[in-house]
Structure formats: structure tokens, C-alpha cells
Design an enzyme around this catalytic site. Structure first.
Site, PDB file in Angstrom:
ATOM      1  N   PRO A  54       0.771  -1.225   0.000  1.00 18.38           N
ATOM      2  CA  PRO A  54       0.000   0.000   0.000  1.00 18.38           C
ATOM      3  C   PRO A  54       0.810   1.287   0.000  1.00 18.38           C
ATOM      4  O   PRO A  54       1.523   1.585   0.947  1.00 18.38           O
ATOM      5  CB  PRO A  54      -0.799  -0.088   1.308  1.00 18.38           C
ATOM      6  N   GLU A  55       0.673   2.023  -1.050  1.00 18.68           N
ATOM      7  CA  GLU A  55       0.881   3.461  -0.957  1.00 18.68           C
ATOM      8  C   GLU A  55      -0.516   4.030  -1.051  1.00 18.68           C
ATOM      9  O   GLU A  55      -1.497   3.288  -1.097  1.00 18.68           O
ATOM     10  CB  GLU A  55       1.796   3.964  -2.084  1.00 18.68           C
TER      11      GLU A  55
END
Length: 274
Positions: free
Chosen positions: A2-3
Site C-alpha cells: 500500500p501506498e
DNA sequence: ATTCTACCCTGCAAGC
DNA sequence: TGCTTGCAGGGTAGAA
């Protein structure tokens, strides 16, 4: 994985399956994440209906009915993910938490490295220590070149570390910092206080464009994800320099170099980034 | 006040 | 084949 784009697409992907659903059961298999999952999370959540989901930075906030000032806080860390599972789906090694709904579907949290967290906020989220000091959202109007320029005056810290500081702006991780510094022509190790207003304006425009494009692509990824196919296409996006040390610069063909800042890889072009 | 370092944890790829 | 090493998308606490 996750960004910010992946957290946003996770939110969009789970929302239709989760909103207005009543929680029938909660199963925690591994409480030891970044911070322990609270002992009483099962009793807090069971019987409640999820009424809203928000994303703030890389955090997800799930609100329960009659409780707009309290929320379940979820962070995916470096390796976490949420998916919608069915009762017969196999439970994998790192599936640490299940939130089961009355309709039989399950919101399943997985995180091999356990850098993420699942916490219960019983005070207004805005007052929470983890959220209160966060800078503006990168896609908000508040985040512009002037803001970054103003905020950076007098700072000696490397510009890459500066833009990755969540107090400055949220949601710009190592990949997007690397990419946007490249397209804006800013050397990652340049002192943040010495970057010009014009360069910051370029950086902000590029960061927003890259993030938006990734969110668009993330939608496709998430549909597969939620459907149970589980094939993340996140890396399919075109990254110009991230992970390309030793390859020719896409702009001038100079061999891309790497430096480490805060022990994080930073690939750059010594010709294009000054 | 700002900046730096160590650390949380597992998986994977590369090198020997 | 199996071992060791280094690296990975994040972010905090506490030290310098």
C-alpha cells in the site's frame, strides 16, 4: 503493497460489500501487529453496523452506527491487505483478522510483516495521536507548490525525506517520491530548503498526476482482488526510475544511480536531477 | 526544534 | 540443494 493509491482503491473496493452491513462475528488469529489489536475489539464490533468508510493518509477509518466520533482504524503497513472473502475460502498463513457480516461475507485482514495496525479509537479520530499531526492530503487543493516551498524554508533535510514526511504531506511513499522527484528534475538529496518555488510547483503537479493515474489503475487491480482472483497489477504501472538502478535514464540515457536516504532506496538521474 | 537511528516482522531473490 | 545476506511499498519512539 500500500501506498496511497492502493489504500484508496482498497477503500473503494470494500465499500460496496461492507457499508450498511451488520457485523455478526469477529475472529482475531494474531493480535500482535504493530500495536496489539485491542482485547475487547470483538465485543466492540459485534452487532454493529458499518455506516461509513474514510481514508486519511494511508489509514482507513470504519465508522459504526451512532458512533461518528469513534472508529475502527486500520493501517496496512508495508505488506498488509484487506479483501472480501467467502466462508469457504481458505484461511491463509497471514490472515490475522476476520470481520464477518450477517450476509456471510467476510472482511479479511492479511499482513505478513505485521507492520500494520487495527485499533479502536474511542475519541474523535481527529484527536488521535496517529492522525492529529498529519499534513494535508496530496490530492487536496491545500497541497501546492507554495505550501511546500513555505514549509521547507530553513530545512536542511534531504528533499526526498522532506516530502515523505507525513507531517509535511501524507501519502507520498518511496515510489511516488522517487518518481515525482525525477519528473520534476529535483535531486533527491538536495536540501529541502534550497529547492526553488518553481521546482516545488513542478513536483506537486507531477505527484498529483502520478497518484491520480495510479488510483485509476488501482481500480482494475481491486476488482480482481475483491473477486478473489488476487492478482495485484500494481506494478504494471509505468515507473520511470523506481527500481531501475543501472538502467538508462528514459530522458537522457545516462545510467541511473541509487543513493540511500533514511535507509531507503532512491534512484535518480545525475544528469536530469540537480 | 530538527534530524538521525533503530526497530517492528516475514518473504523473497541473489550470491556463495 | 541449502545456507547466508540484503532488501522490501511504512511509520513510530527515542536518542543525538
Amino acid at each position: 503493497m500500500p501506498e496511497l493509491p492502493e489504500v484508496e482503491t482498497t477503500k473503494r473496493g470494500i465499500s460496496p460489500h461492507v457499508l450498511q452491513q451488520r457485523i455478526a462475528n469477529v475472529t482475531i488469529r494474531q493480535r500482535s501487529l504493530r500495536w496489539p489489536i485491542p482485547d475487547n475489539i470483538e465485543q466492540i464490533l459485534t452487532g454493529q453496523r458499518i455506516t461509513a468508510i474514510e481514508r486519511r493518509a494511508k489509514y482507513l477509518l470504519l465508522y459504526l452506527e451512532h458512533n461518528t466520533q469513534k472508529a475502527l482504524l486500520i493501517h496496512l503497513g508495508m505488506s498488509g491487505s484487506l479483501r472480501i472473502a467467502k466462508p469457504d475460502d481458505a484461511i491463509l498463513k497471514h490472515d490475522h483478522a476476520d470481520i464477518g457480516f450477517e450476509n456471510g461475507l467476510i472482511l479479511r485482514y492479511s499482513d505478513p510483516r505485521r507492520f500494520g495496525c487495527i485499533l479502536w479509537l474511542d475519541t474523535p479520530p481527529i484527536e488521535n495521536k496517529l492522525l492529529s499531526h498529519l499534513g494535508p492530503e496530496p490530492l487536496s487543493e491545500e497541497f501546492d507548490g507554495d505550501y511546500l516551498w513555505q514549509k521547507s524554508r530553513g530545512k536542511s533535510i534531504a528533499v526526498k525525506q522532506f516530502v515523505m514526511d507525513q507531517k509535511v504531506v501524507t501519502g507520498i511513499g518511496n515510489i511516488y517520491a522517487t518518481e515525482a522527484l525525477f519528473t520534476a528534475g529535483i535531486h533527491p538529496n538536495k536540501a529541502a530548503g534550497k529547492v526553488s518555488k518553481a521546482k516545488y510547483a513542478l513536483f506537486v503537479a507531477d505527484a498529483k498526476r502520478i497518484l491520480e493515474r495510479s488510483i485509476t489503475q488501482g481500480g482494475t487491480t481491486l476488482r480482481d482482488f475483491v473477486g478473489g482472483d488476487g492478482k495485484p497489477g500494481y506494478f504494471a504501472q509505468q515507473l520511470l526510475v523506481y527500481g531501475r538502478k543501472g538502467e538508462p535514464c528514459p530522458n537522457c540515457a545516462t545510467t541511473l544511480k541509487e543513493i540511500r536516504l533514511s535507509n531507503r532506496s532512491s534512484v535518480y538521474c545525475s544528469q536530469c536531477q540537480k
